[in-house]
Design a protein around this motif. Structure first.
Motif, PDB file in Angstrom:
ATOM      1  N   THR A 133      -3.531   3.910   6.395  1.00  0.00           N
ATOM      2  CA  THR A 133      -3.942   2.512   6.455  1.00  0.00           C
ATOM      3  C   THR A 133      -2.729   1.599   6.381  1.00  0.00           C
ATOM      4  N   SER A 134      -1.746   1.940   5.562  1.00  0.00           N
ATOM      5  CA  SER A 134      -0.546   1.105   5.475  1.00  0.00           C
ATOM      6  C   SER A 134       0.272   1.168   6.755  1.00  0.00           C
ATOM      7  N   ARG A 135       0.244   2.290   7.456  1.00  0.00           N
ATOM      8  CA  ARG A 135       0.936   2.373   8.743  1.00  0.00           C
ATOM      9  C   ARG A 135       0.247   1.515   9.791  1.00  0.00           C
ATOM     10  N   ARG A 136      -1.072   1.394   9.703  1.00  0.00           N
ATOM     11  CA  ARG A 136      -1.827   0.641  10.692  1.00  0.00           C
ATOM     12  C   ARG A 136      -1.724  -0.860  10.472  1.00  0.00           C
ATOM     13  N   GLY A 185      -7.605  17.555  -4.702  1.00  0.00           N
ATOM     14  CA  GLY A 185      -8.087  17.189  -3.373  1.00  0.00           C
ATOM     15  C   GLY A 185      -8.437  15.717  -3.264  1.00  0.00           C
ATOM     16  N   LEU A 186      -9.059  15.181  -4.301  1.00  0.00           N
ATOM     17  CA  LEU A 186      -9.420  13.765  -4.264  1.00  0.00           C
ATOM     18  C   LEU A 186      -8.186  12.868  -4.246  1.00  0.00           C
ATOM     19  N   SER A 187      -7.201  13.173  -5.058  1.00  0.00           N
ATOM     20  CA  SER A 187      -5.989  12.348  -5.045  1.00  0.00           C
ATOM     21  C   SER A 187      -5.238  12.514  -3.738  1.00  0.00           C
ATOM     22  N   GLY A 188      -5.278  13.708  -3.155  1.00  0.00           N
ATOM     23  CA  GLY A 188      -4.657  13.904  -1.848  1.00  0.00           C
ATOM     24  C   GLY A 188      -5.351  13.109  -0.759  1.00  0.00           C
ATOM     25  N   MET A 189      -6.693  13.052  -0.805  1.00  0.00           N
ATOM     26  CA  MET A 189      -7.422  12.265   0.195  1.00  0.00           C
ATOM     27  C   MET A 189      -7.132  10.779   0.056  1.00  0.00           C
ATOM     28  N   TYR A 198      -5.412   8.478   2.958  1.00  0.00           N
ATOM     29  CA  TYR A 198      -6.041   7.251   3.453  1.00  0.00           C
ATOM     30  C   TYR A 198      -5.108   6.050   3.295  1.00  0.00           C
ATOM     31  N   LEU A 199      -4.504   5.899   2.130  1.00  0.00           N
ATOM     32  CA  LEU A 199      -3.643   4.747   1.892  1.00  0.00           C
ATOM     33  C   LEU A 199      -2.398   4.789   2.773  1.00  0.00           C
ATOM     34  N   MET A 241       0.803  -1.194   0.000  1.00  0.00           N
ATOM     35  CA  MET A 241       0.000   0.000   0.000  1.00  0.00           C
ATOM     36  C   MET A 241       0.851   1.265   0.000  1.00  0.00           C
ATOM     37  N   LYS A 242       2.053   1.153   0.504  1.00  0.00           N
ATOM     38  CA  LYS A 242       2.892   2.351   0.533  1.00  0.00           C
ATOM     39  C   LYS A 242       3.240   2.812  -0.875  1.00  0.00           C
ATOM     40  N   VAL A 243       3.414   1.864  -1.788  1.00  0.00           N
ATOM     41  CA  VAL A 243       3.708   2.228  -3.174  1.00  0.00           C
ATOM     42  C   VAL A 243       2.522   2.967  -3.779  1.00  0.00           C
ATOM     43  N   THR A 244       1.336   2.483  -3.521  1.00  0.00           N
ATOM     44  CA  THR A 244       0.136   3.122  -4.048  1.00  0.00           C
ATOM     45  C   THR A 244      -0.073   4.497  -3.425  1.00  0.00           C
ATOM     46  N   ALA A 245       0.193   4.623  -2.128  1.00  0.00           N
ATOM     47  CA  ALA A 245       0.077   5.929  -1.471  1.00  0.00           C
ATOM     48  C   ALA A 245       1.061   6.925  -2.072  1.00  0.00           C
ATOM     49  N   LYS A 246       2.281   6.474  -2.329  1.00  0.00           N
ATOM     50  CA  LYS A 246       3.269   7.364  -2.948  1.00  0.00           C
ATOM     51  C   LYS A 246       2.845   7.765  -4.348  1.00  0.00           C
TER      52      LYS A 246
END
Length: 132
Positions: free
Chosen positions: A52-55, A40-44, A48-49, A1-6
């Protein structure tokens, strides 16, 4: 998920630059507003990702030594026979049509949309599928 968040974070940064360039070159308020909303949508999604990946910790897509079968398995629960998405989509489509055709149609569709949201949220809290 970290790759997707980045990835979504870089999309957000790219869109920030494009908002400035687009506004500077065109002075179009509608397109600029649409790009700001996309930013804003891509930032949100990135936010979230990331949290969530940290959790939940690293997934198989975050590791270089992962095997394809590690990403398989249950992806979530999806209702097999639910008509509430159809009710919600039809009522919202009617409401958006009312914005274009005549605003009186929005008043007609709003109760159906609220009913669809209520039914969609609470569909497993009644009848034989009741959860305790």
């Amino acid at each position: 998920m970290k790759v997707t968040a980045k990835m979504f974070f870089f999309i957000c940064l790219f869109l920030v630059v494009m908002v400035a360039v687009y506004w500077w070159t065109s002075h179009d308020p509608t397109g600029t507003a649409a790009l700001v909303m996309a930013t804003g949508l891509s930032g949100m999604i990135a936010y979230y990702l990331y949290f969530t990946s940290r959790r939940i910790g690293p997934g198989p897509d975050d590791r270089d030594d992962a095997e394809p079968h590690e990403g398989s398995g249950e992806q979530g629960f999806f209702s097999p026979t639910s008509y509430w998405p159809l009710v919600l989509c039809l009522s919202l489509a009617t409401a958006f049509l009312g914005i274009a055709v005549g605003f009186w149609l929005v008043y007609f569709a709003a109760p159906f949309a609220l009913f669809g949201v209520y039914g969609f949220v609470f569909e497993y809290y009644r009848g034989e599928n009741k959860h305790y």
